[in-house]
Write an enzyme that holds these catalytic residues in place. Structure first.
Site, short mmCIF file in Angstrom:
data_model
loop_
_atom_site.label_atom_id
_atom_site.label_comp_id
_atom_site.label_asym_id
_atom_site.label_seq_id
_atom_site.Cartn_x
_atom_site.Cartn_y
_atom_site.Cartn_z
N TYR A 6 55.75 50.11 -17.69
CA TYR A 6 54.63 50.24 -17.93
C TYR A 6 53.17 49.39 -17.28
O TYR A 6 53.36 47.64 -17.73
CB TYR A 6 53.93 50.26 -19.36
CG TYR A 6 52.46 51.24 -20.03
CD1 TYR A 6 52.71 52.23 -19.79
CD2 TYR A 6 51.47 50.30 -20.43
CE1 TYR A 6 51.45 53.07 -20.02
CE2 TYR A 6 50.93 50.38 -20.92
CZ TYR A 6 50.80 51.70 -20.49
OH TYR A 6 49.10 52.46 -21.05
N TRP A 16 49.18 48.46 -15.88
CA TRP A 16 47.56 49.61 -15.38
C TRP A 16 47.78 48.70 -13.73
O TRP A 16 47.11 48.93 -12.49
CB TRP A 16 46.65 48.72 -15.12
CG TRP A 16 45.85 49.92 -16.33
CD1 TRP A 16 46.47 50.67 -16.93
CD2 TRP A 16 44.82 50.79 -16.19
NE1 TRP A 16 45.71 51.36 -17.85
CE2 TRP A 16 44.64 51.54 -17.07
CE3 TRP A 16 43.61 50.86 -15.89
CZ2 TRP A 16 43.71 52.24 -17.69
CZ3 TRP A 16 42.58 51.24 -15.75
CH2 TRP A 16 41.89 52.01 -16.84
N1 LIG Z 1 46.78 45.44 -29.50
C1 LIG Z 1 46.71 45.61 -28.28
N2 LIG Z 1 47.26 46.04 -27.24
C2 LIG Z 1 47.00 46.76 -26.85
C3 LIG Z 1 46.55 47.91 -26.63
C4 LIG Z 1 45.15 47.94 -27.96
O1 LIG Z 1 43.82 48.14 -28.26
N3 LIG Z 1 45.28 46.88 -28.75
N4 LIG Z 1 45.72 48.73 -25.59
C5 LIG Z 1 47.15 49.16 -24.94
C6 LIG Z 1 46.39 50.23 -23.60
S1 LIG Z 1 45.36 51.41 -24.65
C7 LIG Z 1 47.38 49.91 -22.19
S2 LIG Z 1 46.52 50.82 -20.74
C8 LIG Z 1 47.58 48.67 -22.80
C9 LIG Z 1 47.58 47.60 -21.40
O2 LIG Z 1 48.34 46.85 -20.95
P1 LIG Z 1 48.80 46.38 -19.68
O3 LIG Z 1 47.94 47.56 -18.61
O4 LIG Z 1 50.04 46.19 -19.38
O5 LIG Z 1 47.66 45.39 -19.28
P2 LIG Z 1 47.28 44.57 -17.75
O6 LIG Z 1 46.84 42.85 -18.15
O7 LIG Z 1 46.33 45.22 -16.38
O8 LIG Z 1 48.51 44.02 -16.75
C10 LIG Z 1 48.67 44.40 -15.46
C11 LIG Z 1 49.79 43.40 -14.77
O9 LIG Z 1 49.84 43.67 -13.17
C12 LIG Z 1 49.37 42.11 -12.37
N5 LIG Z 1 49.38 43.34 -11.38
C13 LIG Z 1 47.92 43.86 -11.02
N6 LIG Z 1 48.28 44.12 -9.57
C14 LIG Z 1 49.47 43.84 -9.07
C15 LIG Z 1 49.99 44.72 -8.44
O10 LIG Z 1 49.45 44.93 -7.10
N7 LIG Z 1 51.40 44.26 -7.75
C16 LIG Z 1 52.42 43.90 -9.39
N8 LIG Z 1 53.25 43.83 -8.73
N9 LIG Z 1 51.46 43.55 -10.30
C17 LIG Z 1 50.28 43.51 -9.82
C18 LIG Z 1 48.92 41.80 -13.27
O11 LIG Z 1 48.66 40.32 -12.54
C19 LIG Z 1 49.01 41.88 -14.83
O12 LIG Z 1 49.97 40.84 -15.06
O13 LIG Z 1 47.55 47.70 -23.43
C20 LIG Z 1 47.69 48.42 -24.71
N10 LIG Z 1 48.21 47.06 -26.33
N1 LIG Z 2 35.85 45.70 -20.33
C1 LIG Z 2 37.37 47.15 -20.13
N2 LIG Z 2 37.27 48.11 -20.52
C2 LIG Z 2 38.36 49.36 -20.78
C3 LIG Z 2 39.84 48.70 -20.81
C4 LIG Z 2 39.56 47.20 -21.09
O1 LIG Z 2 40.85 46.69 -21.07
N3 LIG Z 2 38.01 46.43 -20.24
N4 LIG Z 2 40.96 48.46 -21.13
C5 LIG Z 2 40.64 50.69 -20.60
C6 LIG Z 2 41.78 51.44 -21.24
S1 LIG Z 2 43.21 51.11 -20.93
C7 LIG Z 2 41.93 52.40 -22.25
S2 LIG Z 2 43.48 53.30 -22.90
C8 LIG Z 2 40.60 52.47 -22.54
C9 LIG Z 2 39.94 52.50 -24.21
O2 LIG Z 2 39.91 52.54 -24.62
P1 LIG Z 2 39.50 52.89 -26.77
O3 LIG Z 2 40.36 52.95 -27.36
O4 LIG Z 2 38.44 53.94 -26.92
O5 LIG Z 2 38.83 51.26 -27.06
P2 LIG Z 2 38.57 50.47 -28.17
O6 LIG Z 2 38.18 49.26 -27.34
O7 LIG Z 2 39.85 50.44 -28.50
O8 LIG Z 2 38.28 51.11 -29.09
C10 LIG Z 2 36.79 51.33 -29.17
C11 LIG Z 2 36.23 51.21 -30.89
O9 LIG Z 2 37.11 51.80 -31.30
C12 LIG Z 2 36.91 50.94 -32.95
N5 LIG Z 2 38.20 51.64 -34.26
C13 LIG Z 2 39.04 50.81 -33.79
N6 LIG Z 2 39.92 51.36 -34.97
C14 LIG Z 2 38.21 52.33 -35.57
C15 LIG Z 2 39.12 52.92 -37.19
O10 LIG Z 2 40.47 53.10 -37.56
N7 LIG Z 2 38.14 53.69 -37.36
C16 LIG Z 2 37.17 54.31 -36.62
N8 LIG Z 2 36.30 54.72 -36.37
N9 LIG Z 2 36.95 52.75 -34.99
C17 LIG Z 2 37.91 52.40 -34.82
C18 LIG Z 2 36.64 49.70 -32.49
O11 LIG Z 2 36.01 48.75 -32.98
C19 LIG Z 2 36.45 49.77 -30.97
O12 LIG Z 2 34.56 49.42 -30.87
O13 LIG Z 2 39.45 51.53 -22.35
C20 LIG Z 2 39.22 51.08 -21.40
N10 LIG Z 2 38.36 50.31 -20.64
MO LIG Z 3 44.21 51.89 -22.12
#
Ligand SMILES: Nc1nc2c(c(=O)[nH]1)N[C@H]1C(S)=C(S)[C@@H](COP(=O)(O)OP(=O)(O)OC[C@H]3O[C@@H](n4cnc5c(=O)[nH]c(N)nc54)[C@H](O)[C@@H]3O)O[C@H]1N2
Ligand SMILES: Nc1nc2c(c(=O)[nH]1)N[C@H]1C(S)=C(S)[C@@H](COP(=O)(O)OP(=O)(O)OC[C@H]3O[C@@H](n4cnc5c(=O)[nH]c(N)nc54)[C@H](O)[C@@H]3O)O[C@H]1N2
Ligand SMILES: [Mo]
Length: 764
Positions: free
Chosen positions: A108, A110
């Site tokens: 998994y 991005w």
């Molecule tokens: N507590 C908590 N945990 C969360 C979340 C949260 O809201 N709260 N959000 C979750 C969500 S929604 C997501 S999507 C995940 C994101 O989690 P990830 O998608 O695992 O996070 P990234 O930091 O984008 O990791 C991408 C990795 O790929 C590497 N990479 C980039 N380009 C390339 C490439 O071309 N080749 C290779 N081999 N590697 C590359 C980068 O160096 C980086 O280490 O985290 C989740 N974890």
């Molecule tokens: N800059 C930046 N943008 C991103 C990403 C990133 O890593 N960096 N990640 C991308 C990815 S993979 C994803 S999946 C999306 C995720 O997008 P979201 O899931 O929408 O994003 P979050 O920032 O985790 O949370 C959004 C808001 O929800 C509120 N929140 C959290 N828990 C609760 C709750 O129980 N109730 C209510 N009412 N509010 C709550 C938090 O305070 C926060 O401000 O963002 C994307 N955009």
């Molecule tokens: Mo995500």
């Protein structure tokens, strides 16, 4: 001729300066993201993986030696051939002994923008050539929603593609009620690329046009319109109770649209006894909800009337479903929207993720872009993505998922590329234990991330800036010729090169490469894409490279979500079993899950401010997405570091909670619970509700010792603390937002940070 590159946070124009490439936001992007400006220095940083590296035991004793020392010993840098030979030998041996059902290729993450060098497509194609792998389903983003929504509303991808556009909201929406806000910091991003950043501008234009905004959130940094926004602070994970109370008010005050419910939904009658309390003795009144949510009953009741009294949208961020019982908030939201009867009207109805990503509300032509074929996976085993630690710890154990009874496979080889599990997974101390179970972990990485440090072999790979590619994203306007703008750092190669070399050693080179070079693949992918859309008259490949990008724009786009369904529910039914919105869902009810019944239901999460555990850990920790980076990517960039406090990730804490603990702005604090502890920098604020703290994700996991259990994490990674359970038996989605902690001022000497340091190297 302008040279472009593309990232998940925007398209950038690249010029060559005296010390390398210089990026600036694409001229046609009205609100470019600053994240990319700090990229060039970051990709040349000393924590790049410079040469192939092998964990010491492997270097000394051969493949699969001492998995229990994984992440706890030095690496040895070796020549490419040696590392490839070792990886190929381990792969061959483990597949021969355990079969392809023992290979986890879910991988998994991005990764980077670009359709050819898409890390997951590459690793999947490679593993498919070897006979397949165990995959994952869904995402961390939408674990609960992706499973529940098809039952109650239909296909999520269509839903996101057709969200009512910002320009329609601006014209028609009078009241915008946002659970979790509508964070423009998240709209910086879209998987694949961003052509034009629209979230901040969309919100500002709505405000200027007179839309009223209400933000229902534990903190209010997440809805900025340039004007007034009413904030209703709510306890985290209690939104379902508030939505049920809104539904109760609508019904008891006769404000619901029974004509809409009859024509477009099923099951309201089966939901009603629960709502009114005739089935369980608890009426879901605003007073009932107040005890759960902390929102005064009269405010909730007024909100129901306000929503019914004008053209209104009720929306939520995806974060709400990233929690225990995460299926319930979106289900309750859609139920409220159906009762309001405005679904399918311009500027009315519901939204799911305005602000969460740039795509939502951004309408563009629906073409499916170039793609790199992954081949066929003969292995039919999978896990919901957030069950990775469970799978590794409990091979053979049963688990439930979306009406099916499944069993965890017994994984012996993990291949990870393009993701950072030691960023994204919950309860990292538990993951670390799980990570030592398989016999081999191979990773392709650009940087010495914690996931790279926890591998047996790390292959150094290029970044976007060091290779050619084609940039494309669904719901965005441009297709970009991404140019190589600098030479590969160190000995890094492309992921494609790594798999080609491994495939050659394992006898499947021809199957993997199909006899093509990278350049030939990209030409082929582009030409296949072009051939699919003859009427759009795209230039040939040379023309595309010359132009630098294609603009798919075809006139001012606007869209009203589900307008077709509203106009003709029989002719344009939803993709649910009944063809309508399922307020009661027979299918889900038939599974008999007590943690996900047949209609929206308030169930206490495993941890929340109302649970007994709050006596010991009285603060609910929200871990949102960071505004200075994409997850853990570029955590070591100057832009990201400038936001840290004494080098640690900031934790937002209310004045009340800080005061009660003698914590002041800028102090280093220890955030802890039974699962772990980490250091963070206090940011004391009136913008967060008392009883809640916010620690954004992305700080690279930096335990004081990788060898001992649950040592202090030095850098502020919230997943040191989060709970690793599935949202429910239905989805098994990520439940990161369900987490109680305690915070105290840190009095000890500040430990040196090692997050952005390479690991220890031993001499071969
Ligand atoms: N507590 C908590 N945990 C969360 C979340 C949260 O809201 N709260 N959000 C979750 C969500 S929604 C997501 S999507 C995940 C994101 O989690 P990830 O998608 O695992 O996070 P990234 O930091 O984008 O990791 C991408 C990795 O790929 C590497 N990479 C980039 N380009 C390339 C490439 O071309 N080749 C290779 N081999 N590697 C590359 C980068 O160096 C980086 O280490 O985290 C989740 N974890
Ligand atoms: N800059 C930046 N943008 C991103 C990403 C990133 O890593 N960096 N990640 C991308 C990815 S993979 C994803 S999946 C999306 C995720 O997008 P979201 O899931 O929408 O994003 P979050 O920032 O985790 O949370 C959004 C808001 O929800 C509120 N929140 C959290 N828990 C609760 C709750 O129980 N109730 C209510 N009412 N509010 C709550 C938090 O305070 C926060 O401000 O963002 C994307 N955009
Ligand atoms: Mo995500």
């Amino acid at each position: 001729m302008t040279v472009y590159t593309a990232t998940h946070w925007g398209i950038y124009e690249v010029e060559q300066g005296p010390s390398g490439p210089v990026l600036k936001g694409h001229a046609k992007d009205p609100d470019p993201s600053p994240i990319g400006l700090a990229m060039v220095d970051a990709v040349r940083a000393r924590n790049r993986v410079m040469r192939p590296a092998v964990r010491r035991s492997w270097a000394e004793k051969g493949p699969c030696a001492a998995p229990e020392k994984r992440a706890a010993e030095a690496f040895v840098e070796v020549p490419w051939d040696e590392a490839l030979d070792l990886a190929a030998a381990a792969t061959k041996q483990l597949i021969a002994e355990h079969g392809n059902e023992a290979v986890f290729g879910g991988s998994y993450g991005w990764s980077s923008a670009g359709r050819f060098h898409h890390a997951q497509s590459q690793v999947h194609r490679y593993l498919n050539c070897l006979g397949g792998y165990v995959r994952h389903s869904e995402s961390y983003s939408l674990g609960a929603a992706k499973v529940v929504m098809p039952h109650i509303l239909g296909n999520m991808d269509n839903l996101f593609a057709t969200h009512t556009s910002w320009n329609v909201l601006e014209q028609h929406c009078k009241l915008f009620v946002a659970f979790g806000g509508s964070p423009a910091k998240n709209g910086q991003v879209n998987p694949g690329l961003v052509g034009q950043h629209m979230v901040r501008i969309g919100l500002q234009k709505m405000q200027q046009a007179g839309t009223r905004f209400i933000n229902i959130s534990p903190e209010n940094t997440n809805l900025e319109t340039g004007g007034e926004v009413e904030w209703i602070p709510i306890r985290p994970n209690t939104d379902t109770a508030m939505l049920l109370a809104i539904a109760h008010t609508l019904y008891t005050e006769g404000l619901h649209d029974s004509g809409f419910l009859a024509r477009y939904s099923v099951g309201f009658d089966q939901f009603l006894p629960y709502l009114l309390g005739t089935s369980d003795g608890v009426a879901k009144t605003a007073e009932w909800a107040e005890r759960i949510t902390g929102v005064p009953a009269q405010r909730t009741r007024l909100l129901a009337r306000e929503l019914a009294g004008t053209r209104s949208v009720v929306t939520m961020t995806w974060a709400l479903q990233r929690a225990h019982h995460g299926e319930q908030p979106p289900w309750a939201l859609i139920t409220v929207a159906a009762m309001l009867g405005q679904i399918g009207l311009p500027g009315g109805g519901f939204g799911f993720g305005y602000g969460t990503a740039n795509a939502v509300g951004n309408v563009s032509p629906r073409v499916s872009g170039p793609s790199f074929p992954q081949g066929r996976n003969p292995v039919d085993a999978f896990i919901p993505c957030a069950r990775i630690a469970d799978m590794l710890l409990h091979p053979g154990a049963p688990f439930r998922y979306n009406g099916r009874d499944l069993v965890y496979p017994d994984i012996q080889l993990v291949y990870w590329a393009g993701g950072n599990p030691f960023h994204h997974h919950q309860d990292l101390n538990r993951l670390l234990q799980a990570w030592r179970k398989p016999k081999a972990v191979i990773a392709n990485e650009q940087f010495w991330t914690p996931a790279a440090k926890a591998a047996d072999i790390v292959f150094p790979v290029n970044t976007t800036l060091e290779r050619e590619d084609i940039g494309y994203s669904a719901h965005e306007r441009y297709v970009v010729a991404m140019r190589k703008v600098m030479e590969p750092v160190g000995e890094s190669r492309s992921d494609y090169d790594v798999y080609s070399a491994l495939a050659a050693r394992l006898g499947v080179e021809a199957a993997f490469t199909d006899g093509r070079t990278e350049a030939q693949w990209q030409r082929e992918m582009y030409e296949n894409f072009r051939a699919k859309y003859p009427r759009l008259e795209f230039p040939d490949y040379e023309g595309f490279l010359q132009a630098g990008m294609l603009d798919l724009f075809q006139g001012e786009p606007s869209h009203v979500m589900l307008a077709e369904f509203r106009a003709d529910p029989a002719g344009c039914p939803l993709e649910t079993k009944s063809g309508r919105i399922e307020i009661f869902c027979e299918t889900i009810a038939s599974f008999g899950y007590d943690d996900c019944p047949g209609h929206p239901t308030w169930m206490e999460p495993a941890e929340w401010l109302g649970s007994p555990k709050a006596e010991r850990f009285p603060l609910h920790m929200v871990s949102d997405q960071p505004f200075t980076k994409l997850h853990s990517q570029l955590d070591h960039s100057a832009y990201s570091k400038a936001n840290k406090i004494h080098g640690r990730e900031p934790v937002l804490i209310s004045r009340e909670d800080a005061g009660a603990r003698g914590i002041e702005e800028g102090d280093v604090v220890r955030v802890f619970n039974d699962r772990g502890s980490c250091l963070a920098g206090a940011r004391v604020s009136h913008r967060i509700r008392a009883g809640v703290v916010k620690l954004s994700t992305g700080a690279w996991f930096d335990p004081s010792s990788w060898g001992a259990d649950k040592t202090l994490e030095k850098h502020g990674n919230p997943n040191t603390l989060t709970l690793d359970i599935g949202a429910s038996s239905l989805s098994q989605g990520c439940a990161a937002q369900t987490c109680l902690v305690q915070v105290e001022k840190y009095g000890g000497e500040l430990p040196a940070l090692t997050a952005h340091e390479p690991p220890q190297f031993a001499r071969p």
